[in-house]
Design a protein around this motif. Structure first.
Motif, PDB file in Angstrom:
ATOM      1  N   SER A 103       0.834  -1.208   0.000  1.00 29.43           N
ATOM      2  CA  SER A 103       0.000   0.000   0.000  1.00 29.43           C
ATOM      3  C   SER A 103       0.867   1.256   0.000  1.00 29.43           C
ATOM      4  CB  SER A 103      -0.925   0.020   1.228  1.00 29.43           C
ATOM      5  OG  SER A 103      -1.850  -1.018   1.167  1.00 29.43           O
ATOM      6  N   ILE A 106       2.325   1.641  -3.542  1.00 32.73           N
ATOM      7  CA  ILE A 106       1.355   2.165  -4.505  1.00 32.73           C
ATOM      8  C   ILE A 106       1.160   3.663  -4.286  1.00 32.73           C
ATOM      9  CG2 ILE A 106      -1.074   2.104  -5.213  1.00 32.73           C
ATOM     10  CD1 ILE A 106      -0.945  -0.974  -4.666  1.00 32.73           C
ATOM     11  N   ARG A 107       1.021   4.070  -3.027  1.00 28.59           N
ATOM     12  CA  ARG A 107       0.870   5.492  -2.715  1.00 28.59           C
ATOM     13  C   ARG A 107       2.089   6.275  -3.225  1.00 28.59           C
ATOM     14  NH1 ARG A 107       1.345   6.257   2.865  1.00 28.59           N
ATOM     15  NH2 ARG A 107      -0.139   4.565   2.975  1.00 28.59           N
ATOM     16  N   VAL A 110       2.011   6.537  -7.135  1.00 34.34           N
ATOM     17  CA  VAL A 110       0.957   7.446  -7.583  1.00 34.34           C
ATOM     18  C   VAL A 110       1.344   8.903  -7.303  1.00 34.34           C
ATOM     19  CG1 VAL A 110      -1.430   8.152  -7.096  1.00 34.34           C
ATOM     20  CG2 VAL A 110      -0.887   5.734  -7.447  1.00 34.34           C
ATOM     21  N   LYS A 115      -0.411  11.065 -10.320  1.00 30.13           N
ATOM     22  CA  LYS A 115      -1.580  10.464 -10.961  1.00 30.13           C
ATOM     23  C   LYS A 115      -2.632  10.130  -9.901  1.00 30.13           C
ATOM     24  CE  LYS A 115       0.325  10.435 -15.014  1.00 30.13           C
ATOM     25  NZ  LYS A 115      -0.033  11.383 -16.004  1.00 30.13           N
ATOM     26  N   ALA A 116      -3.815   9.799 -10.360  1.00 27.97           N
ATOM     27  CA  ALA A 116      -4.906   9.483  -9.445  1.00 27.97           C
ATOM     28  C   ALA A 116      -4.911   8.015  -9.022  1.00 27.97           C
ATOM     29  CB  ALA A 116      -6.250   9.833 -10.088  1.00 27.97           C
ATOM     30  N   SER A 117      -4.324   7.134  -9.841  1.00 27.11           N
ATOM     31  CA  SER A 117      -4.325   5.709  -9.515  1.00 27.11           C
ATOM     32  C   SER A 117      -3.125   5.018 -10.162  1.00 27.11           C
ATOM     33  CB  SER A 117      -5.618   5.037 -10.006  1.00 27.11           C
ATOM     34  OG  SER A 117      -5.596   4.905 -11.417  1.00 27.11           O
ATOM     35  N   LEU A 118      -2.862   3.797  -9.707  1.00 27.31           N
ATOM     36  CA  LEU A 118      -1.758   3.013 -10.254  1.00 27.31           C
ATOM     37  C   LEU A 118      -1.968   2.732 -11.741  1.00 27.31           C
ATOM     38  CD1 LEU A 118       0.891   1.543  -9.607  1.00 27.31           C
ATOM     39  CD2 LEU A 118      -0.473  -0.487  -9.073  1.00 27.31           C
ATOM     40  N   ARG A 119      -3.230   2.611 -12.168  1.00 26.44           N
ATOM     41  CA  ARG A 119      -3.518   2.351 -13.586  1.00 26.44           C
ATOM     42  C   ARG A 119      -2.996   3.449 -14.501  1.00 26.44           C
ATOM     43  NH1 ARG A 119      -9.231   1.510 -12.251  1.00 26.44           N
ATOM     44  NH2 ARG A 119      -9.159  -0.403 -11.075  1.00 26.44           N
ATOM     45  N   GLN A 120      -2.842   4.664 -13.954  1.00 24.25           N
ATOM     46  CA  GLN A 120      -2.417   5.796 -14.767  1.00 24.25           C
ATOM     47  C   GLN A 120      -0.904   6.048 -14.703  1.00 24.25           C
ATOM     48  OE1 GLN A 120      -4.804   8.783 -12.910  1.00 24.25           O
ATOM     49  NE2 GLN A 120      -6.582   8.393 -14.215  1.00 24.25           N
TER      50      GLN A 120
END
Length: 173
Positions: A103, A106-107, A110, A115-120
């Motif tokens: 966690s 990921i933070r 990002v 970015k707003a999320s890991l996907r981006q």
């Protein structure tokens, strides 16, 4: 189960860490539900140092046990680099828990990429997941380096159990 023999049951953590001819440390992945005794079990390993990404385990960890309480992914990596690169007398390094460390990672990714999320992250299309995997592999590399020096490593994971209802058999977890 070699030759069909039953797997050994480990009741005492000390049984995992017997002295022997092999100079390598063990890598142990320990998983269980919340409040199951994972941290307490790991505290019985030889001269442990805990990297406490999950502060919940602090309550069950005796104050005499050395610990690092990181507040970010870079702090976790700095602690691991110090344990890998600097002389110390710890016999075991414990990451408690991998879920909280992930966690933090990921933070970090990002925020670093704004970015707003890991996907981006890193342009999207799974690139963020590839970076995530690469960072996790760095932790595993540190653990294996410590193992080669005879230091045990434990990665604690918290799992959630749920009861499955099945009309054909008894309920099961």
């Amino acid at each position: 189960k070699p030759n069909g023999a039953p797997a050994p049951v480990i009741a005492d953590p000390a049984d995992l860490f017997r002295d022997g001819d092999e100079k390598r440390g063990y890598f142990i992945s320990l998983a269980g539900p919340e409040k199951y005794g994972k941290t307490t079990f790991s505290s019985a390993a030889p001269n442990p140092c805990f990297i406490m990404a999950d502060r919940g385990g602090l309550k069950s960890l005796p104050r005499t046990i050395k610990r690092v309480v990181p507040d970010s992914w870079p702090a976790i990596m700095a602690a691991l680099a110090t344990l890998r690169d600097k002389p110390h007398d710890f016999g075991t390094v414990v990451l408690d828990t991998t879920f909280k460390a992930e966690s933090m990672l990921i933070r970090h990714l990002v925020e670093k990429d704004k970015k707003a999320s890991l996907r981006q992250v890193a342009g999207g299309y799974g690139a963020g997941n590839e970076i995530l995997e690469g960072e996790i592999n760095k932790v595993i590399d540190v653990f294996f380096t410590l193992n080669e020096r005879g230091i045990h490593t434990i990665a604690i994971s918290q799992i959630e159990t749920k009861t499955e209802k099945d009309a054909a058999v008894d309920d099961y977890e």
